[in-house]
Design a protein around this motif. Structure first.
Motif, mmCIF file in Angstrom:
data_model
loop_
_atom_site.group_PDB
_atom_site.id
_atom_site.type_symbol
_atom_site.label_atom_id
_atom_site.label_comp_id
_atom_site.label_asym_id
_atom_site.label_seq_id
_atom_site.Cartn_x
_atom_site.Cartn_y
_atom_site.Cartn_z
ATOM 1 N N ASN A 162 0.808 -1.218 0.000
ATOM 2 C CA ASN A 162 0.000 0.000 0.000
ATOM 3 C C ASN A 162 0.841 1.269 0.000
ATOM 4 O O ASN A 162 0.287 2.373 -0.051
ATOM 5 C CB ASN A 162 -0.935 0.014 1.215
ATOM 6 C CG ASN A 162 -2.101 -0.942 1.054
ATOM 7 O OD1 ASN A 162 -2.702 -1.010 -0.015
ATOM 8 N ND2 ASN A 162 -2.400 -1.711 2.081
ATOM 9 N N ASN A 174 -5.176 2.599 1.367
ATOM 10 C CA ASN A 174 -5.763 2.094 2.616
ATOM 11 C C ASN A 174 -5.149 2.847 3.792
ATOM 12 O O ASN A 174 -4.635 2.263 4.746
ATOM 13 C CB ASN A 174 -5.541 0.586 2.757
ATOM 14 C CG ASN A 174 -6.284 -0.002 3.939
ATOM 15 O OD1 ASN A 174 -7.214 0.601 4.489
ATOM 16 N ND2 ASN A 174 -5.866 -1.172 4.373
ATOM 17 N N GLY A 204 -6.002 2.104 7.415
ATOM 18 C CA GLY A 204 -5.551 0.765 7.781
ATOM 19 C C GLY A 204 -4.061 0.734 8.049
ATOM 20 O O GLY A 204 -3.590 0.039 8.960
ATOM 21 N N LYS A 255 -12.900 4.771 1.290
ATOM 22 C CA LYS A 255 -11.551 4.763 0.719
ATOM 23 C C LYS A 255 -10.775 5.937 1.287
ATOM 24 O O LYS A 255 -11.322 7.025 1.469
ATOM 25 C CB LYS A 255 -11.568 4.863 -0.808
ATOM 26 C CG LYS A 255 -10.185 4.751 -1.458
ATOM 27 C CD LYS A 255 -10.225 5.027 -2.953
ATOM 28 C CE LYS A 255 -10.924 3.957 -3.728
ATOM 29 N NZ LYS A 255 -10.819 4.166 -5.196
ATOM 30 N N ARG A 292 -14.261 -2.504 0.810
ATOM 31 C CA ARG A 292 -13.049 -3.085 1.384
ATOM 32 C C ARG A 292 -12.528 -2.300 2.595
ATOM 33 O O ARG A 292 -12.033 -2.866 3.558
ATOM 34 C CB ARG A 292 -11.953 -3.169 0.317
ATOM 35 C CG ARG A 292 -10.743 -3.977 0.765
ATOM 36 C CD ARG A 292 -9.513 -3.706 -0.085
ATOM 37 N NE ARG A 292 -9.806 -3.608 -1.502
ATOM 38 C CZ ARG A 292 -9.028 -2.952 -2.360
ATOM 39 N NH1 ARG A 292 -7.959 -2.309 -1.932
ATOM 40 N NH2 ARG A 292 -9.346 -2.890 -3.642
ATOM 41 N N GLU A 293 -12.639 -0.962 2.542
ATOM 42 C CA GLU A 293 -12.083 -0.130 3.603
ATOM 43 C C GLU A 293 -13.175 0.486 4.485
ATOM 44 O O GLU A 293 -12.924 1.474 5.170
ATOM 45 C CB GLU A 293 -11.226 0.989 2.998
ATOM 46 C CG GLU A 293 -10.039 0.503 2.197
ATOM 47 C CD GLU A 293 -9.267 1.646 1.560
ATOM 48 O OE1 GLU A 293 -9.104 2.699 2.213
ATOM 49 O OE2 GLU A 293 -8.840 1.499 0.397
ATOM 50 N N ARG A 340 -15.490 2.096 7.019
ATOM 51 C CA ARG A 340 -15.402 2.528 8.414
ATOM 52 C C ARG A 340 -16.605 3.424 8.697
ATOM 53 O O ARG A 340 -16.713 4.500 8.118
ATOM 54 C CB ARG A 340 -14.109 3.321 8.680
ATOM 55 C CG ARG A 340 -12.854 2.470 8.610
ATOM 56 C CD ARG A 340 -11.601 3.322 8.693
ATOM 57 N NE ARG A 340 -10.423 2.492 8.644
ATOM 58 C CZ ARG A 340 -9.763 2.047 9.706
ATOM 59 N NH1 ARG A 340 -10.178 2.395 10.925
ATOM 60 N NH2 ARG A 340 -8.697 1.288 9.592
#
Length: 249
Positions: free
Chosen positions: A47, A59, A62, A92, A237-238, A240
Motif C-alpha cells: 500500500n 488504505n 488501515g 476509501k 473493502r475499507e 469505516r
C-alpha cells in the motif's frame, strides 16, 4: 445526496457543479499534527509507493490508524452531516504527495472504480480489477452518485504545484465516452485550495492535474464517503462507519 439548494446550499452546489472548495476546515495545528503522523509512518508494503516523483499510501487508515482521531474533527463531522444527513461511511482513504518539480500528471478521467472485499457477480457491476492491494470494480452509476470525495489539502495548492483541474457539471452525464472529452476540457477550471481547506468532489466529475512547475509540494489526504451499502453480499473493502459512530457518542 440529491438535495435541493434551498434546503441545503452546499449539497445543492455539489449537485449543480460537482465540486466545491471550503477553506479553513482544519486549523494549522491540526494540519501539522496530520503531517507529523504521516511522516512517522513506516513506508513498507504493497500500500506504500515511494519514489522521487511521488509518495502515496493506499488504505491510509488501515496503514496509519493513528490518523483517524486526528481527521475526525468537529468541523469534518459537521460537514458530513450536511452532505449525508442520514449517515455515511468512509470507503476509501489515500495519501498523495506530489513533491516539488514532480514530472507526473494525471490525465482527464472520472473516478469510476470502488474498492471491495472480493468479487461477486452482480448485474451492473464491472469491469473488475485485481491488484496486490485488493479487488476493485466499476459499480452502477447510482452507487457513484451517492458518494462524495473530500480532499484535505495539507499545503497551499494552485496550478503551479499540480492543483486539480475540473469541468463543472460533467458529473451529471454518467460515464462519459472517451471520445467526448476533448469537447469538454476547454471549460476546465483549476481548484486553488489553501492549506487546511478541502475540495469536495463527486466521483463522476471529470478531472485531471498537470505537472508541478514550482518548488512547493502538494500533499493531500483523499477521503471517499458513501451513504449506501452494496448489494448481494458485496462489501466496501475499507468501510469505516463515521456518522453512525458519532450518533452513539
Amino acid at each position: 445526496m440529491k438535495t435541493t439548494s434551498g434546503a441545503n446550499p452546499l449539497a445543492g452546489r455539489l449537485q449543480e457543479d460537482g465540486f466545491a472548495i471550503l477553506p479553513g476546515l482544519y486549523e494549522p495545528a491540526e494540519i501539522a499534527a496530520l503531517l507529523q503522523c504521516i511522516e512517522g509512518a513506516p513506508a513498507s508494503g504493497p500500500n506504500f509507493r515511494r519514489s522521487q516523483a511521488v509518495f502515496a499510501i493506499r488504505n491510509l487508515l488501515g496503514e496509519v490508524p493513528e490518523l483517524g482521531p486526528l481527521l475526525d474533527t468537529a468541523a469534518l463531522r459537521a460537514l458530513l452531516t450536511q452532505l449525508f444527513p442520514e449517515g455515511c461511511q468512509l470507503v476509501k482513504a489515500i495519501y498523495f504527495d506530489k513533491p516539488a518539480l514532480s514530472n507526473w500528471l494525471v490525465a482527464w478521467h472520472q473516478d469510476l472504480m470502488i474498492n471491495v472485499d472480493g468479487r461477486v457477480e452482480l448485474p451492473g457491476f464491472g469491469p473488475w480489477t485485481s491488484k496486490p492491494e485488493g479487488t476493485s470494480v466499476q459499480p452502477p452509476v447510482a452507487v457513484l452518485e451517492n458518494m462524495c470525495t473530500i480532499r484535505i489539502h495539507l499545503d497551499d495548492c494552485d496550478a503551479s504545484n499540480g492543483g486539480l483541474k475540473v469541468v463543472a457539471g460533467t458529473h451529471q452525464h454518467g460515464v462519459l465516452p472517451p471520445a467526448t472529452l476533448p469537447a469538454l476540457t476547454p471549460a476546465a477550471v483549476v481548484c486553488a485550495v489553501p492549506a487546511g481547506g478541502v475540495l469536495l468532489m463527486r466521483p463522476l466529475l471529470l478531472h485531471a492535474s498537470n505537472r508541478s512547475t514550482s518548488a512547493r509540494p502538494r500533499r493531500v489526504i483523499h477521503l471517499e464517503f458513501a451513504s449506501t451499502e452494496l448489494p448481494g453480499g458485496l462489501q466496501w473493502r475499507e468501510r469505516r462507519p463515521w456518522l453512525e459512530a458519532e450518533k452513539q457518542r
